[in-house]
Design a protein around this motif. Sequence first.
Motif, mmCIF file in Angstrom:
data_model
loop_
_atom_site.group_PDB
_atom_site.id
_atom_site.type_symbol
_atom_site.label_atom_id
_atom_site.label_comp_id
_atom_site.label_asym_id
_atom_site.label_seq_id
_atom_site.Cartn_x
_atom_site.Cartn_y
_atom_site.Cartn_z
ATOM 1 N N ALA A 8 0.867 -1.185 0.000
ATOM 2 C CA ALA A 8 0.000 0.000 0.000
ATOM 3 C C ALA A 8 0.898 1.227 0.000
ATOM 4 N N HIS A 9 0.412 2.328 -0.586
ATOM 5 C CA HIS A 9 1.198 3.562 -0.588
ATOM 6 C C HIS A 9 1.190 4.191 0.801
ATOM 7 N N GLY A 10 2.263 4.898 1.128
ATOM 8 C CA GLY A 10 2.317 5.589 2.418
ATOM 9 C C GLY A 10 3.739 5.936 2.785
ATOM 10 N N GLY A 11 3.966 6.116 4.093
ATOM 11 C CA GLY A 11 5.302 6.443 4.595
ATOM 12 C C GLY A 11 6.216 5.226 4.554
ATOM 13 N N ARG A 48 6.633 4.586 -3.585
ATOM 14 C CA ARG A 48 6.164 4.157 -2.258
ATOM 15 C C ARG A 48 5.083 5.093 -1.714
ATOM 16 N N SER A 49 5.330 6.407 -1.856
ATOM 17 C CA SER A 49 4.399 7.373 -1.253
ATOM 18 C C SER A 49 3.149 7.584 -2.100
ATOM 19 N N GLY A 50 3.161 7.106 -3.355
ATOM 20 C CA GLY A 50 2.007 7.312 -4.238
ATOM 21 C C GLY A 50 2.111 8.599 -5.027
ATOM 22 N N ARG A 51 3.290 9.275 -5.002
ATOM 23 C CA ARG A 51 3.460 10.555 -5.707
ATOM 24 C C ARG A 51 4.159 10.390 -7.059
ATOM 25 N N THR A 58 1.242 -0.733 -10.220
ATOM 26 C CA THR A 58 0.292 -1.640 -9.561
ATOM 27 C C THR A 58 0.964 -2.252 -8.335
ATOM 28 N N LEU A 59 0.168 -2.469 -7.297
ATOM 29 C CA LEU A 59 0.675 -3.046 -6.049
ATOM 30 C C LEU A 59 0.073 -4.438 -5.874
#
Length: 308
Positions: A8-11, A48-51, A58-59
């Motif tokens: 999942a995207h995030g920190g 990773r962050s979705g930016r 795709t994840l």
Amino acid sequence: MKAVTIHAHGGAEVLQYENAPDPIVKAPDDVVVAIRAASLNAADVQVRSGRYAGPRVTLPRIPGRDFSGVVLEAGSGSDILPGEEVYGVCPHTGEGSHAERIAISSRLLGRKPPELSHAQAAAIGLAGLTAMVALQDTLNLRVGERIFIQGGAGGVGSMALQLARHLGAFVATTAREVNHEYVKSLGANLAIDYTKDDPVRVIRDFDAALDAVGGDRSVAQTFGVLKPGGRAAFIGSGMVAPASPRADLVSLRPLVARSGESMDRISALVRSGALVAPPIIEMPLSEARKAHELSESGKMRGKLVLVP
Ligand SMILES: NC(=O)c1ccc[n+]([C@@H]2O[C@H](COP(=O)([O-])OP(=O)(O)OC[C@H]3O[C@@H](n4cnc5c(N)ncnc54)[C@H](OP(=O)(O)O)[C@@H]3O)[C@@H](O)[C@H]2O)c1
């Protein structure tokens, strides 16, 4: 095998270090490579962050864009054989290099120059390819021209400075003051502290510019230092060249295609002494979270390299 994965995207906390399927040879020209080193690029943090502004991601996926290692297995159509030391840049599709092994077409690989360690070869990887494509193939930089490189202390910037010097250009760049000696050692003739000065107020009438930072302000500055007819290349602002604010400027988006021929061109630049690896901090693959945090701290110089 062990790999870093993103579900999942995030920190940095979304990065997992876990078991992943062993890569296998699927096509005749595929090889499976035991990765000895893989660098952390800005794109990995953006994915990773979705930016990430590039092709759709795709994840779940294994991040990592470049690597150096040793071939373990080779398909029947591969010219590169088990035991050979190779380096390369991963295609956008398929799994990345932050893993113990990778399956990849041998056509995308170069033989690692013996003068480079695996960590150095991985550190040059995507950044070196991008700088070479931008300066030589896109901007067609010529002897005696003046080029502005936005972000000279970064991964791509540090390669671009060296190439610009090799091509005989006069180079102005932006970097925090703490990095001015560093960027001058790589080939900058003039260093501008972007926290204090606007490059548009310091330089003008340049022939070419490379924006290795991205964002509206950086794009405006990159166009703003050019003379009529000037060429600007952008790698930090998505896959399409930004619209030029003036009709007399050329706006370009380098097409950073991966190929064995490109890796061989990089090897030739290394052999000639035109390109040297940046300073490297090595970290275990299992500490990918820490590496991402360090990368995002903005205090890094050179490249972070993950070692399985
Ligand atoms: N295939 C491709 O198209 C491709 C390939 C590689 C990279 N990229 C993109 O290119 C960009 C750079 O990648 P990278 O790996 O070189 O990143 P990086 O290693 O993280 O470097 C970023 C650099 O930007 C500088 N910087 C930050 N803010 C700035 C500002 N306002 N003005 C001027 N400089 C500033 C920093 O300088 P200081 O350290 O001095 O603060 C830092 O050295 C990213 O957006 C990445 O996604 C695209």
